[in-house]
Design an enzyme around this catalytic site. Sequence first.
Site, mmCIF file in Angstrom:
data_model
loop_
_atom_site.group_PDB
_atom_site.id
_atom_site.type_symbol
_atom_site.label_atom_id
_atom_site.label_comp_id
_atom_site.label_asym_id
_atom_site.label_seq_id
_atom_site.Cartn_x
_atom_site.Cartn_y
_atom_site.Cartn_z
ATOM 1 N N HIS A 22 11.163 45.659 61.630
ATOM 2 C CA HIS A 22 11.102 47.064 62.347
ATOM 3 C C HIS A 22 11.961 47.887 60.966
ATOM 4 O O HIS A 22 12.360 47.550 60.191
ATOM 5 C CB HIS A 22 12.003 47.159 63.217
ATOM 6 C CG HIS A 22 11.705 48.207 64.216
ATOM 7 N ND1 HIS A 22 12.393 49.477 63.934
ATOM 8 C CD2 HIS A 22 11.224 48.488 65.320
ATOM 9 C CE1 HIS A 22 11.952 50.491 64.635
ATOM 10 N NE2 HIS A 22 11.302 49.890 65.499
ATOM 11 N N TYR A 23 11.357 49.122 61.193
ATOM 12 C CA TYR A 23 11.795 50.175 60.082
ATOM 13 C C TYR A 23 13.310 50.466 60.112
ATOM 14 O O TYR A 23 13.641 50.914 59.281
ATOM 15 C CB TYR A 23 10.901 51.285 60.103
ATOM 16 C CG TYR A 23 10.946 52.241 61.302
ATOM 17 C CD1 TYR A 23 12.001 53.263 61.211
ATOM 18 C CD2 TYR A 23 10.192 52.137 62.282
ATOM 19 C CE1 TYR A 23 11.980 54.101 62.227
ATOM 20 C CE2 TYR A 23 10.306 53.065 63.464
ATOM 21 C CZ TYR A 23 11.212 53.875 63.410
ATOM 22 O OH TYR A 23 11.236 54.626 64.464
#
Length: 174
Positions: free
Chosen positions: A126-127
Amino acid sequence: MKKAKLLWVDLEMTGLDPKEDRILELAAIATDWDLEPMAEMTAVVRVPEELMQKRMVGEFWEKNAESRDGLMAQNTEGKETKEVEKKLLEFIEQYFGKEVILAGNSIHQDRKFIDQEWPVVSQRLHYRMLDVSAWKVVFEGRFGKHFTKREAHRALDDIKGSIEELKWYLEMKK
């Protein structure tokens, strides 16, 4: 099986420049939101000895000579970086669902190395990241509270210390 929520990672590298340095050691722990470990893995990445001798110099490595020597000694047992990436991907597939949030101390630095050396793992992450060092800044700056973490500079000990540190911050009362 219940899926993990946080992928705690610590990397030991030859230095801090993701273009010049290389990952030497990986530790990963999958936890739930209560920070309870569900699984862990470790791996050693084989790095050319010449690169280690060239990059693992200077004040930091002199102060941490025992860690440096241990990392250099285990290098012959290491696997190729793509093999370690594959092992980490298998770990992620086994314990995580779609969302994989990376967690650790100064995790942005480890993420640079993951992006550089393990692009397939990078795509699964995930960012957003959970960086314990941000908590450290707030608790030291605002509340004058300081967590004393053991400084082993070995991946598994360091990541366990990061989990302990976040638990400590979460349990703090003013």
